[in-house]
Design a protein around this motif. Structure first.
Motif, PDB file in Angstrom:
ATOM      1  N   VAL A   1       0.703  -0.896   0.164  1.00  0.00           N
ATOM      2  CA  VAL A   1       0.201  -0.009   0.249  1.00  0.00           C
ATOM      3  C   VAL A   1       0.776   0.916   0.251  1.00  0.00           C
TER       4      VAL A   1
ATOM      5  N   SER B   1      -5.195  -2.863  -3.953  1.00  0.00           N
ATOM      6  CA  SER B   1      -6.519  -2.329  -3.272  1.00  0.00           C
ATOM      7  C   SER B   1      -6.902  -3.624  -3.161  1.00  0.00           C
TER       8      SER B   1
ATOM      9  N   PRO C   1      -7.942  -3.324   1.042  1.00  0.00           N
ATOM     10  CA  PRO C   1      -9.740  -2.174   1.008  1.00  0.00           C
ATOM     11  C   PRO C   1      -9.566  -2.033   2.692  1.00  0.00           C
TER      12      PRO C   1
ATOM     13  N   SER D   1      -7.321  -0.027   3.898  1.00  0.00           N
ATOM     14  CA  SER D   1      -6.242  -0.133   4.471  1.00  0.00           C
ATOM     15  C   SER D   1      -5.859   1.609   5.361  1.00  0.00           C
TER      16      SER D   1
END
Ligand code: THU
Length: 157
Positions: free
Chosen positions: A119, A146, A150, A152
């Motif tokens: 991320v 992602s 999700p 994050s």
């Protein structure tokens, strides 16, 4: 109360359906399992990263008798890439793993810490990472972390 639905898009294909660049990256991740130091788990994980100029960086899990300082293949590759080529964006990562019986049938999926590291890479270089997860049954392909992470945590300061 409103229900929010989150979408993940993950493609599944065979090795011969990948383009040359992706197939080479997966093959490099498979080869990188040879560099694993995993006397405790005997689970050899390999990662291969492609940078925006085409450079490929390998990673492999490195274990330690003090188990908690073990580093996963994905982060060993990510940090090697950042340490050596901080100016080059990471565009793709491939991951493969094998035990004493051979490569896993299921595509290997990165742990939560490695997902969080990816991320940050997407944020740092302002572009999504193309992700390839290898298993004997086929390859999962996705266009951004992602899809696996999700909602994050990101620094909202
Ligand atoms: N491992 C990785 O290299 N990547 C992951 O995403 C999860 C786990 C390693 C850590 C340890 O050396 C071995 O696999 C068994 O957990």
């Amino acid at each position: 109360m409103e229900e929010l639905k989150l979408d993940s898009k993950i493609m599944f294909c065979q090795m011969d359906e990948l383009d040359d660049k992706d197939r080479i990256l997966v093959e490099t991740a498979r080869a990188a399992t040879d560099n694993s130091y995993s006397p405790y788990s005997k689970f050899k994980v390999g990662a291969a990263i492609r940078l925006d100029d085409g450079t490929i960086i390998k990673g492999a899990n490195q274990e330690n008798a003090a188990f908690s300082i073990t580093i996963c293949a994905e982060r060993s590759a990510i940090y090697a890439a950042q340490a050596q080529h901080p100016e080059k964006a990471i565009v793709s990562i491939a991951i493969a793993a094998r035990n004493e019986e051979g490569f896993t049938k299921e595509p290997v999926s990165p742990c939560g810490m490695c997902r969080q590291a990816m991320v940050e890479i997407e944020q740092r270089y302002s572009q999504p990472i193309h992700i390839l997860l290898y298993g004997r049954k086929g390859v999962y392909v996705m266009d951004s972390i992602s899809n696996l992470m999700p909602l994050s945590f990101v620094d909202l300061n």
